[in-house]
Design an enzyme around this catalytic site. Structure first.
Site, short mmCIF file in Angstrom:
data_model
loop_
_atom_site.label_atom_id
_atom_site.label_comp_id
_atom_site.label_asym_id
_atom_site.label_seq_id
_atom_site.Cartn_x
_atom_site.Cartn_y
_atom_site.Cartn_z
N LYS A 146 18.55 48.73 -50.45
CA LYS A 146 19.13 47.43 -50.09
C LYS A 146 18.57 46.93 -48.76
CE LYS A 146 23.43 48.45 -52.53
NZ LYS A 146 23.09 47.75 -53.72
N CYS A 147 17.28 47.08 -48.59
CA CYS A 147 16.60 46.76 -47.33
C CYS A 147 15.61 45.63 -47.57
CB CYS A 147 15.87 48.02 -46.86
SG CYS A 147 14.83 47.81 -45.41
N GLY A 148 15.30 44.90 -46.53
CA GLY A 148 14.28 43.86 -46.65
C GLY A 148 12.92 44.43 -47.04
#
Length: 168
Positions: free
Chosen positions: A38-40
């Site tokens: 769930k990271c850029g």
């Protein structure tokens, strides 16, 4: 592990929690990446998979990518090991090994990451932490750390560096 001199001196847990001696990868070039779902930078899974397939096709016995999920940066990897595996396969078709979730910083940091950081500190000094998800470490065939890159470094840009290491 104070007596560790190479990557191969360690063990890690696979996605099922089974201990894997990293000596199983002896003689291979290994790209170690701390990952999160769930990271850029999560879309880098696609780049890592492409890099894996491209190099593995020509060097099937000499190269491996190992993903180590970590939830220490903004709670961006909250799922279980099973959740992580499913996410990687469904969303990015990941076929390289994703290991069990680990800490990469702090008192509970996995010994592999303690060693990686000590072997290849930041350019501006012995900054002892991994900065964010998708930081990358390259291990040579000799088990020594050959490179360390910020999360913003695109996986595909590492291909020439990895090929050079494979040629040694």
């Amino acid at each position: 592990m104070a007596s560790a001199t190479t990557f191969y001196d360690f063990k890690a847990l696979d996605k099922r929690g089974k201990e894997v001696p990293l000596s199983d990868y002896k003689g291979k070039v290994v790209l170690v990446v701390n990952t999160a779902s769930k990271c850029g930078f999560t879309p880098q899974y696609a780049g890592l998979e492409k890099l894996w397939k491209t190099i593995h096709e020509k060097h099937p016995d000499d190269f491996i990518i190992l993903g180590f999920p970590c939830n220490q940066f903004g709670n961006q990897e909250p799922g279980s090991n099973d959740d992580i595996q499913q996410f990687c396969q469904i969303n990015y078709g990941v076929t390289f090994p994703i290991m069990a979730k680990v800490d990469v910083n702090g008192d509970n940091a996995d010994p592999v990451f303690k060693w990686l950081k000590a072997e290849r500190p930041r350019l501006w000094g012995a900054f002892p932490t991994v900065l964010w998800n998708f930081e990358k470490f390259l291990i040579g065939k000799d088990g020594k750390v050959k490179g360390r890159w910020f999360p913003s470094k695109a996986p595909q840009s590492l291909e020439p560096i990895i090929l050079k290491e494979l040629a040694k």
